[in-house]
Scaffold this motif. Structure first.
Motif: not given
Ligand SMILES: *Cc1c(COP(=O)(O)O)cnc(C)c1O
Length: 495
Positions: A313-331
């Protein structure tokens, strides 16, 4: 024609929009989805003469069928007013051969305002319609922007409390200060010693916790969610894609029926899913370009058809996208299984148990609407610098990730059709990263001072949101371990 909602994990369910908004997540852990996607009910050209609010009304009305026209207008008028610093609400800027749809003109200078300025109104209205007599506790995990936008919407809203969990070391200094200075007597902000995925999992676990729910009920409270899993977030986000198309029509960049591409910097897959819904409604969209940062789990998914969270997991300069489980992908998964509850449940179980899932041959076809790409930290800095030098246009690191992936897309495909890039945050929300990218010395310089230097150099005016928190006192300083989230919540609620 009325739209009802079923769950991705229970297709027999049939609930109204107000029920789904109030509930947030379906009981068995699935996400609410419309029973059918309503087609656009106007000719595209007609949207060109409508205001943002009018487009919002036209689109949302078909999804929120149990809201009366009067109720919906009340929500829209309350949301899209002077809180936005431009009457256009979502203006488009042309730079570097693309059309940047600036979604950051609301109160907290990120795109989350587009939906979170209306969600409190929808939620209050939904509670009334459902004869809800319990106090609503909005429980939210944030990667930095949702938290502030939700609090600013729900602050002092009668009949609600809001609790926000954020990764203590995973947000920008301005994002953190925006949250910890938030006023309102119904608010609690808690930093956790973990990352966003842990915050999100912790919140989901609390939603499912039956003992907690019983305690809450006894105290006449119930949970709801302001996260992008709530259809009350998703539906308002569809609006600006139709609006964007209509502005390109109005400006005669395109003609009625012409295709466009949409590029979206993606984390939880909410914003791009809204674009997918817009396409499904009949908006002429060719490709949905899904841009990730170094946490490129979605890019790999589009390449390999395996969604695998077992990675660094990386902490990047675009923190609002530092996500590995994209909840809405389920839809989307639900959609491409042919709306199969069984298949969706099986894949989501794999994700929960093994940290990964793989889709089958039949499902791959359904991904052809998407193009995936990612940007490294270096790519991100370079594109900010390049576009600034070329067109004197400043973009934030999230938007830069999208701009970079759009470049890759053009190189690989040679496609030249007009492309919207969702510009999701003001450069001033990530002052240090932006300033450093264009060669400003940032070492030992305060964020505020840096903002002024950036303003001088770029001519882009510092938004009010930045000025406002300059001297605001810190109100919230609670920090806890991931395992103590529930305890902290109960303490705040007094249950
Ligand atoms: C939340 C956010 C994103 C990611 O949006 P999703 O809907 O989670 O994919 C991108 N950029 C910014 C600035 C954000 O706040």
């Amino acid at each position: 024609m009325s739209t009802y909602y079923k769950s991705t994990r229970n297709t027999d369910l049939k609930v109204t929009a107000s029920f789904a908004i109030l509930q947030g997540l379906s009981e068995e852990g699935g996400l609410f989805v419309p029973d059918k996607i309503p087609p656009l009910n106007k000719e595209l050209q007609e949207y060109a003469d409508m205001t943002y609010k009018e487009v919002a009304f036209d689109i949302m009305r078909d999804y929120l069928s149990d809201f009366t026209d009067e109720e919906l207008w009340e929500c829209i008028n309350g949301a899209y007013d002077e809180k936005f610093d431009t009457r256009e609400i979502a203006p488009i800027m042309e730079a570097d051969g693309a059309f940047f749809l600036e979604l950051y003109h609301g109160k907290t200078i990120a795109f989350k305002d587009m939906a979170l300025s209306i969600l409190p109104y929808l939620m209050k209205m939904a509670a009334k319609k459902q004869n809800e007599d319990k106090e609503i506790v909005i429980l939210t995990a944030t990667s930095g922007d949702t938290g502030k936008a939700a609090m600013s919407g729900f602050a002092d809203v009668e009949g609600t409390k809001i609790v926000v969990f954020y990764p203590k070391s995973g947000v920008s200094p301005l994002q953190e200060k925006q949250m910890t200075t938030q006023k309102g007597n119904n608010i609690k902000v808690i930093g956790i010693k973990g990352n966003f995925d842990e915050a999100q999992s912790g919140v989901k676990a609390m939603f499912k916790d039956k003992t907690l729910a019983a305690k809450m009920a006894q105290a006449k409270m119930r949970f709801s969610s302001a996260n992008s899993i709530n259809i009350g977030r998703l539906v308002p986000q569809i609006v600006y894609y139709v609006y964007a198309y209509s502005r390109l029509l109005k400006a005669e960049v395109i003609e009625d029926g012409d295709m466009i591409n949409i590029t979206v910097p993606t984390g939880n897959f909410g914003n791009i899913l809204a674009a997918y819904y817009a396409k499904s409604m009949g908006l002429p969209v060719h490709k949905l370009i899904c841009a990730s940062n170094s946490n490129k789990v979605l890019f790999d998914f589009f390449e390999t058809h395996i969604y695998d969270t077992d990675r660094e997991f990386y902490v990047t300069s675009s923190p609002s996208m530092d996500i590995l489980i994209s909840s809405n992908l389920e839809r989307l998964i639900f959609k491409i299984t042919g709306e199969s509850q069984e298949k969706t449940v099986a894949l989501m179980e794999d994700l929960a148990k093994k940290g990964k899932f793989e889709i089958d041959e039949d499902m791959k076809e359904g991904l052809s609407d998407f193009f995936g790409g990612y940007a490294t930290e270096e790519d991100t800095r370079n594109v900010i610098c390049r576009i600034f030098n070329k067109d004197r246009y400043l973009i934030d690191p999230h938007t830069a990730v999208a701009a970079h992936v759009y470049e890759i897309y053009c190189d690989e495909t040679g496609d030249t059709i007009p492309t919207i890039i969702a510009s999701t945050a003001s450069p001033y929300k990530f002052t240090e990263a932006v300033a450093a990218s264009i060669g400003i010395e940032t070492k030992d310089v305060e964020d505020m001072e840096l903002a002024e230097i950036l303003q001088e150099k770029s001519g882009a005016v510092i938004p009010n949101a930045v000025e406002e928190i300059r001297n605001a006192p810190i109100i919230h300083d609670t920090v806890c371990d991931v395992s103590k989230m529930s305890e902290e919540l109960e303490k705040f609620l007094g249950i």
